[in-house]
Design an enzyme around this catalytic site. Structure first.
Site, PDB file in Angstrom:
ATOM      1  N   HIS A 310      41.839  35.657  45.212  1.00 21.93           N
ATOM      2  CA  HIS A 310      40.867  35.970  44.163  1.00 21.93           C
ATOM      3  C   HIS A 310      41.122  35.081  42.960  1.00 21.93           C
ATOM      4  CE1 HIS A 310      38.533  38.238  41.179  1.00 21.93           C
ATOM      5  NE2 HIS A 310      37.909  38.786  42.204  1.00 21.93           N
ATOM      6  N   ASP A 368      36.400  42.108  48.850  1.00 19.44           N
ATOM      7  CA  ASP A 368      35.213  41.691  49.603  1.00 19.44           C
ATOM      8  C   ASP A 368      35.454  41.724  51.109  1.00 19.44           C
ATOM      9  OD1 ASP A 368      33.600  41.023  47.292  1.00 19.44           O
ATOM     10  OD2 ASP A 368      34.982  39.368  46.976  1.00 19.44           O
TER      11      ASP A 368
END
Length: 433
Positions: A310, A368
Site C-alpha cells: 500500500h 483490496d
C-alpha cells in the site's frame, strides 16, 4: 491549530532575505510549515507534484500513520469500530464527531431508512444508458442528477440543508448502486425495505426479485457492513481531495460527490480490488502460482502483484487484518474453501506472507485483496466493486465536504504551477508559418 514556538527559516543562496514561517502542531502526526505567505514575501512558489508533502487543509476526521499501520476515525482505532459498531454508527461518528448513544442511533437509523427511496422519475434515467454501461458511469450520472430533484437542500451555507443532503446521499447510494446492477442484468428494480438494516437492505435490493423471497444471511450482511466501515474514509486521498476541490467552488453536494465517484473510478484508486480479482482469474489455478511469482520477481516481465502492499501503509494495512477475518468467515459460511478461485487466493496469500521476497519488501495483502474475494463470494460482479467502494466512501466524502464548508479558512482551490512552456512570442502571418 496550535502554533509552535519554533519557526521554520527559509534562506536563499542568491542573497534574497531569509523568511520565517510559522509551524503548526497537530494533535498527532507531523508538524506543518505554513507557507501561505511565501509567494507574497518572496515571489516564489513551492513545487510538490501529487501534494505528497503538502497539507491542503486542517481536518479532525481521519488520521493515518502509515509506518505504524494505524487508522483512526475521530480518534477511534478502525479495529475497535469494525468489531463493535455497524456502518450507520460509523457514519454518525464521521458526520458528528462522536459515536451515537442508543437514542441517537435509533433516530439516525430511522432518518436514513426513510430517505432510501429515490424519486420515481429517476427510473427513466437508467433507460438512457446502454445495458453494458459500466456501473461507475451510471453512478456519476445519476448521483449528479440528484441535484435536479432536491432543490430544498442545495444551500451550502445552511448547516441544516447540508445535513439533509448528507442523509440523502448516504441513504440513496445503495439504492442507486443496486439499480445500476439490476439494470445491467435486465432484472426489475427492487424497492428499499424499511424493515431491514442498511446493509441487509442493500443485499435485498441487489439479489431479491419479485418471484421469490430473498433470505437475509446475517454472516454475509455483517461482512458487507464491515467492508463499508473499512472503506468509509481514508484522509485526504485523491477522491476526497477531488470532492473538497469541487466543493471549494461552492458546487452543490451532489455534484461534488459525483466528482468524487469519477475520481474513484480510476484504476489506481478505487479499481484496486477489481484489479486484484482480475489478476487471480489470469493466474487461473494453484499450479500456475510459482511461475506467476517468478514473473513478479522479474523486473523486466512487466507483471505486477495486485492487492499487495500500500502506498500509505508501510507495514500491514490495518484494514486488511479485519478483512482477512471476514474473508474466512464468508468462505466458511458459503462452503467455498474448495472453490478453485478462492483456493488460489488463499495459496497466494500464504506465499506472500512467508516468501522472503515479499516479506522483506513488506508486500503484505492489503484490504483490496480481501475485499475483492469477499465481494465475489457474496455474488457481487467485479464491475460493481468500485460502486460498492463509492457507496462506502460517500460518508467520508460528505463529512470532509461538510467540514470544509464550515471552515473559515477555506478558499477556492487554486494550485500553482512551474511553467516550462514557450516564453512570449508574436504570431507570424500564415505565409511565414
Amino acid at each position: 491549530m496550535n502554533t509552535s514556538d519554533t519557526k521554520a527559516t527559509l534562506s536563499f543562496s542568491d542573497g534574497s532575505p531569509s523568511v520565517d514561517m510559522p509551524i503548526y502542531k497537530g494533535t498527532i502526526g507531523p508538524d506543518v510549515i505554513d507557507i501561505r505567505k511565501l509567494y507574497g514575501q518572496t515571489g516564489k512558489f513551492t513545487y510538490d507534484p501529487g501534494f505528497m508533502s503538502t497539507a491542503s487543509c486542517n481536518s479532525s476526521i481521519t488520521y493515518i500513520d502509515g509506518d505504524k499501520g494505524e487508522l483512526l476515525y475521530r480518534g477511534y482505532p478502525i479495529e475497535q469500530l469494525a468489531e463493535n459498531c455497524d456502518f450507520l454508527e460509523t457514519c454518525y461518528l464521521l458526520l458528528n464527531g462522536e459515536l451515537p448513544n442508543a437514542e441517537q442511533k435509533t433516530e439516525f437509523e430511522n432518518t436514513v431508512t426513510r430517505h432510501t427511496m429515490i424519486h420515481e422519475q429517476m427510473n427513466f434515467f437508467f433507460r438512457g444508458f446502454r445495458r453494458d454501461a459500466h456501473p461507475m458511469s451510471v453512478l456519476v450520472g445519476t448521483v449528479g442528477a440528484l441535484a435536479s430533484f432536491y432543490h430544498d437542500s442545495l444551500d451550502i451555507n445552511d448547516a441544516k440543508q447540508r445535513e439533509i443532503s448528507a442523509i440523502r446521499l448516504i441513504a440513496k447510494l445503495p439504492t442507486l448502486v443496486a439499480m445500476a446492477y439490476k439494470y445491467s442484468i435486465g432484472q426489475p428494480f427492487m424497492y428499499p425495505r424499511n424493515d431491514l438494516s442498511y446493509s441487509a437492505n442493500f443485499m435485498h435490493m441487489m439479489f431479491a426479485n419479485p418471484c421469490e423471497e430473498y433470505k437475509v444471511n446475517d454472516v454475509l450482511v455483517r461482512a458487507l457492513d464491515r467492508i463499508l466501515i473499512l472503506h468509509a474514509d481514508h484522509e485526504q486521498n485523491a477522491s476526497t481531495s477531488t470532492v473538497r476541490l469541487a466543493g471549494s467552488s461552492g458546487a452543490n453536494p451532489f455534484a461534488c460527490i459525483a466528482a468524487g465517484i469519477a475520481c474513484l473510478w480510476g484504476p489506481a484508486h478505487g479499481g484496486a480490488n477489481e484489479a486484484a480479482l482480475t489478476m487471480l482469474k489470469e493466474i487461473g489455478s494453484v499450479e500456475n502460482i510459482p511461475a506467476f511469482i517468478e514473473k513478479v520477481k522479474d523486473k523486466n516481465s512487466g507483471v505486477k502483484l495486485m492487492g499487495f502492499g500500500h502506498r500509505v501503509y508501510k507495514n500491514f494495512d490495518p484494514r486488511a487484518k479485519l478483512m482477512r477475518e471476514t474473508c474466512h468467515e464468508v468462505l466458511n459460511e458459503l462452503g467455498l474453501q474448495e472453490d478453485p478461485l478462492f483456493k488460489l487466493a488463499m495459496e497466494l496469500e500464504k506465499i506472500a506472507l512467508n516468501d522472503e521476497y515479499f516479506v522483506s519488501r513488506k508486500l503484505y495483502p492489503n484490504v483490496d485483496f480481501y475485499s475483492g474475494i469477499v465481494q465475489s463470494a457474496l455474488g457481487i460482479p467485479v464491475s460493481l466493486f468500485t460502486g460498492i467502494f463509492a457507496m462506502a466512501r460517500t460518508i467520508g466524502w460528505i463529512a470532509q465536504w461538510n467540514e470544509m464548508i464550515a471552515d473559515p479558512e477555506q478558499k477556492i482551490g487554486r494550485p500553482r504551477q512551474l511553467f516550462v512552456g514557450s516564453p512570449v512570442r508574436d504570431v507570424p502571418s500564415i505565409d511565414k508559418r
